[in-house]
Write a protein that holds these residues in place. Structure first.
Motif, PDB file in Angstrom:
ATOM      1  N   ARG A   1      -6.924  16.155 -37.946  1.00  0.00           N
ATOM      2  CA  ARG A   1      -7.826  15.782 -39.038  1.00  0.00           C
ATOM      3  C   ARG A   1      -7.084  15.015 -40.128  1.00  0.00           C
ATOM      4  O   ARG A   1      -7.614  14.071 -40.706  1.00  0.00           O
ATOM      5  CB  ARG A   1      -8.477  17.027 -39.630  1.00  0.00           C
ATOM      6  CG  ARG A   1      -9.490  17.653 -38.693  1.00  0.00           C
ATOM      7  CD  ARG A   1     -10.151  18.840 -39.308  1.00  0.00           C
ATOM      8  NE  ARG A   1     -10.940  18.396 -40.461  1.00  0.00           N
ATOM      9  CZ  ARG A   1     -11.359  19.207 -41.416  1.00  0.00           C
ATOM     10  NH1 ARG A   1     -11.062  20.485 -41.372  1.00  0.00           N
ATOM     11  NH2 ARG A   1     -12.074  18.743 -42.418  1.00  0.00           N
TER      12      ARG A   1
ATOM     13  N   PHE B   1      -7.784  11.177 -41.175  1.00  0.00           N
ATOM     14  CA  PHE B   1      -8.080  10.840 -42.570  1.00  0.00           C
ATOM     15  C   PHE B   1      -7.235   9.667 -43.033  1.00  0.00           C
ATOM     16  O   PHE B   1      -7.747   8.713 -43.624  1.00  0.00           O
ATOM     17  CB  PHE B   1      -7.840  12.054 -43.467  1.00  0.00           C
ATOM     18  CG  PHE B   1      -7.972  11.741 -44.930  1.00  0.00           C
ATOM     19  CD1 PHE B   1      -9.219  11.645 -45.516  1.00  0.00           C
ATOM     20  CD2 PHE B   1      -6.847  11.530 -45.709  1.00  0.00           C
ATOM     21  CE1 PHE B   1      -9.350  11.354 -46.863  1.00  0.00           C
ATOM     22  CE2 PHE B   1      -6.962  11.237 -47.049  1.00  0.00           C
ATOM     23  CZ  PHE B   1      -8.214  11.155 -47.635  1.00  0.00           C
TER      24      PHE B   1
ATOM     25  N   ARG C   1      -8.222   6.372 -41.319  1.00  0.00           N
ATOM     26  CA  ARG C   1      -9.511   5.841 -41.742  1.00  0.00           C
ATOM     27  C   ARG C   1      -9.469   5.290 -43.159  1.00  0.00           C
ATOM     28  O   ARG C   1     -10.048   4.251 -43.443  1.00  0.00           O
ATOM     29  CB  ARG C   1     -10.569   6.931 -41.661  1.00  0.00           C
ATOM     30  CG  ARG C   1     -11.965   6.430 -42.043  1.00  0.00           C
ATOM     31  CD  ARG C   1     -13.016   7.484 -41.883  1.00  0.00           C
ATOM     32  NE  ARG C   1     -13.133   7.817 -40.474  1.00  0.00           N
ATOM     33  CZ  ARG C   1     -13.612   8.971 -40.038  1.00  0.00           C
ATOM     34  NH1 ARG C   1     -14.007   9.881 -40.871  1.00  0.00           N
ATOM     35  NH2 ARG C   1     -13.689   9.205 -38.750  1.00  0.00           N
ATOM     36  N   TYR C   2      -8.763   5.971 -44.057  1.00  0.00           N
ATOM     37  CA  TYR C   2      -8.798   5.594 -45.463  1.00  0.00           C
ATOM     38  C   TYR C   2      -7.534   4.909 -45.958  1.00  0.00           C
ATOM     39  O   TYR C   2      -7.400   4.656 -47.145  1.00  0.00           O
ATOM     40  CB  TYR C   2      -9.083   6.821 -46.328  1.00  0.00           C
ATOM     41  CG  TYR C   2     -10.442   7.394 -46.061  1.00  0.00           C
ATOM     42  CD1 TYR C   2     -11.590   6.693 -46.417  1.00  0.00           C
ATOM     43  CD2 TYR C   2     -10.579   8.609 -45.431  1.00  0.00           C
ATOM     44  CE1 TYR C   2     -12.840   7.208 -46.154  1.00  0.00           C
ATOM     45  CE2 TYR C   2     -11.825   9.137 -45.169  1.00  0.00           C
ATOM     46  CZ  TYR C   2     -12.957   8.439 -45.536  1.00  0.00           C
ATOM     47  OH  TYR C   2     -14.188   8.952 -45.268  1.00  0.00           O
TER      48      TYR C   2
END
Length: 73
Positions: free
Chosen positions: A4, A8, A11-12
């Motif tokens: 996770r 994260f 993606r960001y």
């Protein structure tokens, strides 16, 4: 949990490693490791470069989007 966190950041994040990897035809994982190891050795200078490059890439993408919208009319 670790997956996770990785998802994260992928993606960001700014996409600097992806851009450099595609530009120079180098593995993205190698570029990420380079930034991590060099930031320990150079006391954070590569992180400053990473954030600066991320801001430049965001501005560049923003300008490209605005240009295409202006030419759509």
């Amino acid at each position: 949990m670790l997956q996770r966190i990785i998802t994260f950041f992928e993606r960001y994040s700014f996409g600097v490693c992806t851009y450099l990897g595609e530009r120079f035809n180098v593995s993205i994982a190698k570029i990420r490791l380079f930034f991590i190891y060099s930031s320990f050795l150079a006391v954070g200078f590569p992180l400053i470069f990473y954030f600066f490059a991320g801001i430049v890439l965001d501005i560049r993408n923003y300008v490209k989007r605005k240009r295409t919208r202006l030419t759509d009319f």
